[in-house]
Enzyme design. Sequence first.
Site, short mmCIF file in Angstrom:
data_model
loop_
_atom_site.label_atom_id
_atom_site.label_comp_id
_atom_site.label_asym_id
_atom_site.label_seq_id
_atom_site.Cartn_x
_atom_site.Cartn_y
_atom_site.Cartn_z
N ASP A 6 0.86 -1.19 0.00
CA ASP A 6 0.00 0.00 0.00
C ASP A 6 0.89 1.23 0.00
OD1 ASP A 6 -2.36 1.57 0.09
OD2 ASP A 6 -2.17 1.78 2.26
N SER A 7 0.29 2.37 -0.34
CA SER A 7 1.03 3.62 -0.27
C SER A 7 1.39 3.96 1.17
CB SER A 7 0.19 4.75 -0.87
OG SER A 7 -0.93 4.98 -0.04
N TYR A 38 -0.72 8.60 -2.67
CA TYR A 38 -0.62 8.36 -4.11
C TYR A 38 -1.81 9.00 -4.86
CZ TYR A 38 2.95 4.59 -3.76
OH TYR A 38 4.10 3.85 -3.56
N GLY A 39 -2.88 9.21 -4.14
CA GLY A 39 -4.15 9.58 -4.77
C GLY A 39 -4.13 10.85 -5.59
N CYS A 69 -4.23 -1.47 -2.11
CA CYS A 69 -4.34 -0.04 -2.38
C CYS A 69 -5.22 0.10 -3.61
CB CYS A 69 -2.94 0.51 -2.66
SG CYS A 69 -2.93 2.25 -3.15
N THR A 71 -5.84 2.81 -5.24
CA THR A 71 -5.24 3.74 -6.20
C THR A 71 -4.30 2.97 -7.13
OG1 THR A 71 -5.43 5.40 -4.49
CG2 THR A 71 -4.02 5.94 -6.36
N GLU A 156 -2.61 9.46 7.75
CA GLU A 156 -1.17 9.16 7.87
C GLU A 156 -0.53 10.04 8.95
OE1 GLU A 156 1.23 7.14 6.17
OE2 GLU A 156 -0.40 5.97 5.28
N CYS A 190 -10.97 3.13 -0.48
CA CYS A 190 -9.56 3.47 -0.20
C CYS A 190 -9.28 2.75 1.11
CB CYS A 190 -9.39 4.96 -0.03
SG CYS A 190 -7.78 5.42 0.64
N HIS A 192 -7.27 3.12 3.39
CA HIS A 192 -7.07 3.97 4.57
C HIS A 192 -8.38 4.27 5.29
CE1 HIS A 192 -3.06 4.80 2.96
NE2 HIS A 192 -2.77 5.47 4.07
N1 DGL Z 1 -4.79 3.12 0.62
C1 DGL Z 1 -4.74 3.77 -0.68
C2 DGL Z 1 -5.99 3.38 -1.48
O1 DGL Z 1 -6.60 2.36 -1.16
C3 DGL Z 1 -4.51 5.23 -0.45
C4 DGL Z 1 -4.00 5.94 -1.64
C5 DGL Z 1 -3.24 7.18 -1.38
O2 DGL Z 1 -2.07 7.06 -0.98
O3 DGL Z 1 -3.76 8.27 -1.67
O4 DGL Z 1 -6.37 4.02 -2.43
#
Ligand code: DGL
Length: 249
Positions: A6-7, A38-39, A69, A71, A156, A190, A192
């Site tokens: 994941d990011s 990453y989004g 993730c 994204t 985060e 997402c 998160h």
């Molecule tokens: N957990 C990532 C997802 O499911 C987060 C992406 C991000 O870093 O913006 O999209």
Amino acid sequence: MIGFFDSGLGGLTVLKEAVKLLPQYSYIYLGDNARTPYGDLDQETIYEYTVEGISALFHRGAELVILACNTSSSVALRRIQQEFLPHVYPERSRRVLGIIIPTAEEIGRITRSREVGVLATQATVNSLAYTKEIAKVFPEVKTYEAACPMLVPMIEDGESESLEINDLIQIYMNELLVQSFNIDTIILGCTHFALIEGQIKRQLPYGVRAVSQGPIIARKLEDYLARHSEIENKLEKKGERIFLSTENS
Ligand code: DGL
């Protein structure tokens, strides 16, 4: 091992459910916390970062990597499966799986109104991956999406309990629900967002439910391993867990 990427922290919510259901396997997790979120990145950068992440997991012994993730799954997965893996592992010894199609396959069994909402990152919403994948499996289900760009950085930064995050959830939820009064199921698209599931659920209108992906992906992983004995046979069953981060772990 089974790798999870994941990011940042979000994929831990998926790993946790996999470990609960399938504790016998060894798992290795990598969060790219140094470069999250990453989004808001462009597609090429998301692809490059995701390839770096999965390569690191392969080098440390993962046979199979779950992109925990949305994204990365929506932007990079197809290219990884069609270009990167055949080029680097022509003998098909490594696999990468995403989490959007498995979620889409389940969601049609949950919604009664046949109208589904998705809260996700900007990149996931721009890709329309959920709208397209749900339409493939359940053509009669209507999908509405809303981007929540501020939530991942706040989670985060450890601000999950803040008042601001509750205000933002309300704003994003309104942006989604105003698109149709018939939405009865919201995908937390997402990983998160599963970390603030409690805060999100408190703000749901009556009759609307929020679905996080962890339990769905864990069950799909179990099915996948049952159908792919060539991979399952190679997996270590020592119950080890390794956690890696590109930032201070
Ligand atoms: N957990 C990532 C997802 O499911 C987060 C992406 C991000 O870093 O913006 O999209």
